[in-house]
Design an enzyme around this catalytic site. Sequence first.
Site, PDB file in Angstrom:
ATOM      1  N   GLY A   1       0.805  -1.214   0.000  1.00 32.28           N
ATOM      2  CA  GLY A   1       0.000   0.000   0.000  1.00 32.28           C
ATOM      3  C   GLY A   1       0.839   1.267   0.000  1.00 32.28           C
ATOM      4  CG  ASP A   2       0.189   3.921   2.206  1.00 29.08           C
ATOM      5  OD1 ASP A   2      -0.955   4.280   1.896  1.00 29.08           O
ATOM      6  OD2 ASP A   2       0.471   3.430   3.319  1.00 29.08           O
TER       7      ASP A   2
ATOM      8  CE  LYS B   1      -3.223   1.986  -3.573  1.00 23.83           C
ATOM      9  NZ  LYS B   1      -2.020   1.823  -2.733  1.00 23.83           N
TER      10      LYS B   1
ATOM     11  N   GLY C   1      -5.918   5.866   1.746  1.00 28.32           N
ATOM     12  CA  GLY C   1      -5.609   7.290   1.769  1.00 28.32           C
ATOM     13  C   GLY C   1      -4.787   7.567   0.533  1.00 28.32           C
ATOM     14  CG  HIS C   2      -5.759   6.456  -2.898  1.00 30.93           C
ATOM     15  ND1 HIS C   2      -6.410   5.774  -3.886  1.00 30.93           N
ATOM     16  CD2 HIS C   2      -5.322   5.505  -2.037  1.00 30.93           C
ATOM     17  CE1 HIS C   2      -6.384   4.475  -3.624  1.00 30.93           C
ATOM     18  NE2 HIS C   2      -5.738   4.296  -2.499  1.00 30.93           N
TER      19      HIS C   2
ATOM     20  CB  THR D   1      -7.504   1.577   8.993  1.00 31.10           C
ATOM     21  OG1 THR D   1      -8.649   0.904   8.455  1.00 31.10           O
ATOM     22  CG2 THR D   1      -6.318   1.360   8.055  1.00 31.10           C
TER      23      THR D   1
ATOM     24  CD  GLN E   1      -7.249  -1.064   0.939  1.00 34.47           C
ATOM     25  OE1 GLN E   1      -8.099  -1.591   0.242  1.00 34.47           O
ATOM     26  NE2 GLN E   1      -7.455   0.117   1.470  1.00 34.47           N
TER      27      GLN E   1
ATOM     28  NE  ARG F   1      -2.050   2.577  11.495  1.00 29.21           N
ATOM     29  CZ  ARG F   1      -2.491   1.385  11.115  1.00 29.21           C
ATOM     30  NH1 ARG F   1      -2.316   0.335  11.891  1.00 29.21           N
ATOM     31  NH2 ARG F   1      -3.108   1.223   9.953  1.00 29.21           N
TER      32      ARG F   1
ATOM     33  CG  ASP G   1      11.687  12.033  -4.953  1.00 31.45           C
ATOM     34  OD1 ASP G   1      10.993  11.097  -5.409  1.00 31.45           O
ATOM     35  OD2 ASP G   1      11.270  12.812  -4.076  1.00 31.45           O
TER      36      ASP G   1
HETATM   37  P1  GDP Z   1      -1.549   5.649  -2.302  1.00 32.32           P
HETATM   38  O1  GDP Z   1      -2.286   5.190  -1.098  1.00 32.32           O
HETATM   39  O2  GDP Z   1      -0.996   4.515  -3.094  1.00 32.32           O
HETATM   40  O3  GDP Z   1      -2.346   6.591  -3.167  1.00 32.32           O
HETATM   41  O4  GDP Z   1      -0.293   6.470  -1.757  1.00 32.32           O
HETATM   42  P2  GDP Z   1      -0.284   7.539  -0.545  1.00 32.32           P
HETATM   43  O5  GDP Z   1      -0.898   8.799  -1.019  1.00 32.32           O
HETATM   44  O6  GDP Z   1      -0.816   6.932   0.697  1.00 32.32           O
HETATM   45  O7  GDP Z   1       1.276   7.675  -0.273  1.00 32.32           O
HETATM   46  C1  GDP Z   1       2.145   8.074  -1.268  1.00 32.32           C
HETATM   47  C2  GDP Z   1       2.876   9.358  -0.795  1.00 32.32           C
HETATM   48  O8  GDP Z   1       3.996   9.570  -1.625  1.00 32.32           O
HETATM   49  C3  GDP Z   1       2.020  10.607  -0.943  1.00 32.32           C
HETATM   50  O9  GDP Z   1       2.370  11.497   0.084  1.00 32.32           O
HETATM   51  C4  GDP Z   1       2.427  11.151  -2.307  1.00 32.32           C
HETATM   52  O10 GDP Z   1       2.243  12.550  -2.423  1.00 32.32           O
HETATM   53  C5  GDP Z   1       3.892  10.813  -2.316  1.00 32.32           C
HETATM   54  N1  GDP Z   1       4.477  10.550  -3.638  1.00 32.32           N
HETATM   55  C6  GDP Z   1       3.964   9.846  -4.681  1.00 32.32           C
HETATM   56  N2  GDP Z   1       4.875   9.738  -5.670  1.00 32.32           N
HETATM   57  C7  GDP Z   1       5.995  10.361  -5.239  1.00 32.32           C
HETATM   58  C8  GDP Z   1       7.289  10.536  -5.793  1.00 32.32           C
HETATM   59  O11 GDP Z   1       7.619  10.084  -6.897  1.00 32.32           O
HETATM   60  N3  GDP Z   1       8.196  11.240  -5.020  1.00 32.32           N
HETATM   61  C9  GDP Z   1       7.880  11.738  -3.783  1.00 32.32           C
HETATM   62  N4  GDP Z   1       8.804  12.399  -3.104  1.00 32.32           N
HETATM   63  N5  GDP Z   1       6.659  11.567  -3.238  1.00 32.32           N
HETATM   64  C10 GDP Z   1       5.737  10.886  -3.956  1.00 32.32           C
HETATM   65  P1  IMO Z   2      -3.934   2.643   0.439  1.00 32.81           P
HETATM   66  O1  IMO Z   2      -5.068   2.479  -0.543  1.00 32.81           O
HETATM   67  C1  IMO Z   2      -1.494   0.854   3.580  1.00 32.81           C
HETATM   68  C2  IMO Z   2      -3.474  -2.097   6.148  1.00 32.81           C
HETATM   69  C3  IMO Z   2      -3.674  -1.759   7.600  1.00 32.81           C
HETATM   70  C4  IMO Z   2      -3.591  -3.143   8.224  1.00 32.81           C
HETATM   71  C5  IMO Z   2      -4.292  -4.018   7.175  1.00 32.81           C
HETATM   72  C6  IMO Z   2      -5.748  -4.302   7.483  1.00 32.81           C
HETATM   73  O2  IMO Z   2      -3.758   4.027   0.928  1.00 32.81           O
HETATM   74  O3  IMO Z   2      -2.683   2.029  -0.098  1.00 32.81           O
HETATM   75  P2  IMO Z   2      -7.972  -2.845   7.344  1.00 32.81           P
HETATM   76  O4  IMO Z   2      -8.349  -1.554   8.018  1.00 32.81           O
HETATM   77  O5  IMO Z   2      -7.998  -2.776   5.855  1.00 32.81           O
HETATM   78  O6  IMO Z   2      -8.734  -4.006   7.877  1.00 32.81           O
HETATM   79  O7  IMO Z   2      -6.429  -3.101   7.788  1.00 32.81           O
HETATM   80  O8  IMO Z   2      -4.184  -3.311   5.955  1.00 32.81           O
HETATM   81  N1  IMO Z   2      -4.030  -1.114   5.185  1.00 32.81           N
HETATM   82  C7  IMO Z   2      -3.276  -0.269   4.458  1.00 32.81           C
HETATM   83  N2  IMO Z   2      -1.941  -0.052   4.469  1.00 32.81           N
HETATM   84  N3  IMO Z   2      -2.284   1.520   2.697  1.00 32.81           N
HETATM   85  C8  IMO Z   2      -3.611   1.285   2.668  1.00 32.81           C
HETATM   86  O9  IMO Z   2      -4.416   1.807   1.716  1.00 32.81           O
HETATM   87  C9  IMO Z   2      -4.179   0.399   3.604  1.00 32.81           C
HETATM   88  N4  IMO Z   2      -5.426  -0.036   3.866  1.00 32.81           N
HETATM   89  C10 IMO Z   2      -5.321  -0.966   4.824  1.00 32.81           C
HETATM   90  O10 IMO Z   2      -2.666  -0.895   8.079  1.00 32.81           O
HETATM   91  O11 IMO Z   2      -2.254  -3.559   8.299  1.00 32.81           O
HETATM   92 MG    MG Z   3      -2.325   5.466   0.989  1.00 34.84          MG
END
Ligand code: GDP
Ligand code: IMO
Ligand code: MG
Length: 426
Positions: free
Chosen positions: A10-11, A14, A38-39, A126, A222, A301, A331
């Site tokens: 995750g994160d 996306k 959280g996107h 979460t 996720q 977290r 980067d």
């Molecule tokens: P998602 O859940 O997959 O949409 O990702 P999140 O938004 O939770 O986490 C990705 C984080 O990385 C966010 O704070 C974005 O703004 C940041 N981000 C995404 N791509 C890049 C990158 O290429 N470089 C940097 N420095 N930050 C990035």
């Molecule tokens: P995005 O879309 C990172 C993790 C939680 C926990 C497990 C189960 O932003 O990538 P849940 O609440 O779904 O039952 O929790 O999955 N988790 C994530 N980790 N990014 C997410 O979403 C997540 N959504 C759930 O931390 O380990």
């Molecule tokens: Mg996220």
Amino acid sequence: MTVVVGTQWGDEGKGKLTDLLASEMQVVVRYQGGHNAGHTIVVDGETFALQLVPSGVLYPHTVPVIGNGVVVDPVVLLEEVDMLSAKGIDCSRLLISGNAHLIMPYHQELDRVTERYLGKNSLGTTKRGIGPAYADKAARVGLRVQDILDAKIFREKLDIVLKEKNAVLAKVYNRLPLDADEIASKYLDEYAPRVAPMIADTVSFVHDALEVGQNVLLEGAQATFLDLDQGTYPFVTSSNPCAGGASTGTGIGPKLIDKVIGIAKAYVTRVGSGPFPTELHDELGDELVDRGHEYGVNTKRRRRTGWFDAVLLRQAARVNSLTEVALTKLDILDTFDTLKVCVAYEADGKRYDYVPYHQSVFHAVKPVYEELPGWKCDLSGITNVSELPGKARDYVQFLEAQIGVPIDLVGVGPGRNQFLRMQGGA
Ligand code: GDP
Ligand code: IMO
Ligand code: MG
């Protein structure tokens, strides 16, 4: 049709990738998960953190759709719509599948108490009620978004399910029972009038769009290793983020999907419990947290961090049929002297090129690393791939060779335009 799928835990970015691709899409559909996601999207220095509304919403030419595979908390949905509207984003085109399931107050309560009950064995969810809502869907006692259109049906279903939930809350967890009148009044009187106009037959809507030649993007939440079937069970979420989930979560057969873009960070992060072979417990891990701002978008977290794991990516390429990879946060590695990449695992004298199916083996594996030199300069200002320093390009090419799928995009910053196009792979 294109799917965006997370390839790690995750994160990966996306939101940012979906937003970038949405400039050429007429429809963007979220296919699973809920407000556990959280996107983040950064446009002209302004940050948008989305939980439920698809990341295509920022463009006036796209229709954002919440598919049937999503679990919807109407409170969060309406708060998000209000937050976006206050920032001048028009949400009037947003559609929600009537077949999506509702997150109810008892789901959140049960998520909290079961996590507490598990103690040191907790999953680190979460606490948004995601697991309990999907469990009710599978048990066929869930309430769906369409149920708020009929007060009588809503109340009948609520009364049946709440009786059992209250018994569990009171007798197993020593909690106060929840009040059916109070829940019904919130869902039917407060949320329904605002949610009802968004409810649609999203399966027909997406098929009609495809038939007239529109571009449709399916946005996963996720990631592959949080997938209920393909992930590191039980440390997973309760839905199917993998590309197959894009079919079931939207009502579109797999043959209509022609691109599956896997998104990966240039290193790895994980929030919550569960195995993580390349995890760093030293100052290099702290450096990744600090430089990468690795804290959850919603739960705040601290994310666990580690080196890039090519075994995960190889597995993700298989289980999702990845056609290409987008690499983010290159980067963040700017300051490192050397970079390790896990190219295989070892356990009990055996080498693994793919993720071992047995949980006990996966918990015991040791990464086999190769080491590459860092580039030691700032990539964030680069706008063209030709400006990428040789060592950074070598790192990307090494990852590409290890994964066996072309890396087409490389992220060098959070902004919408901070993606470099690699022209036919690195
Ligand atoms: P998602 O859940 O997959 O949409 O990702 P999140 O938004 O939770 O986490 C990705 C984080 O990385 C966010 O704070 C974005 O703004 C940041 N981000 C995404 N791509 C890049 C990158 O290429 N470089 C940097 N420095 N930050 C990035
Ligand atoms: P995005 O879309 C990172 C993790 C939680 C926990 C497990 C189960 O932003 O990538 P849940 O609440 O779904 O039952 O929790 O999955 N988790 C994530 N980790 N990014 C997410 O979403 C997540 N959504 C759930 O931390 O380990
Ligand atoms: Mg996220």
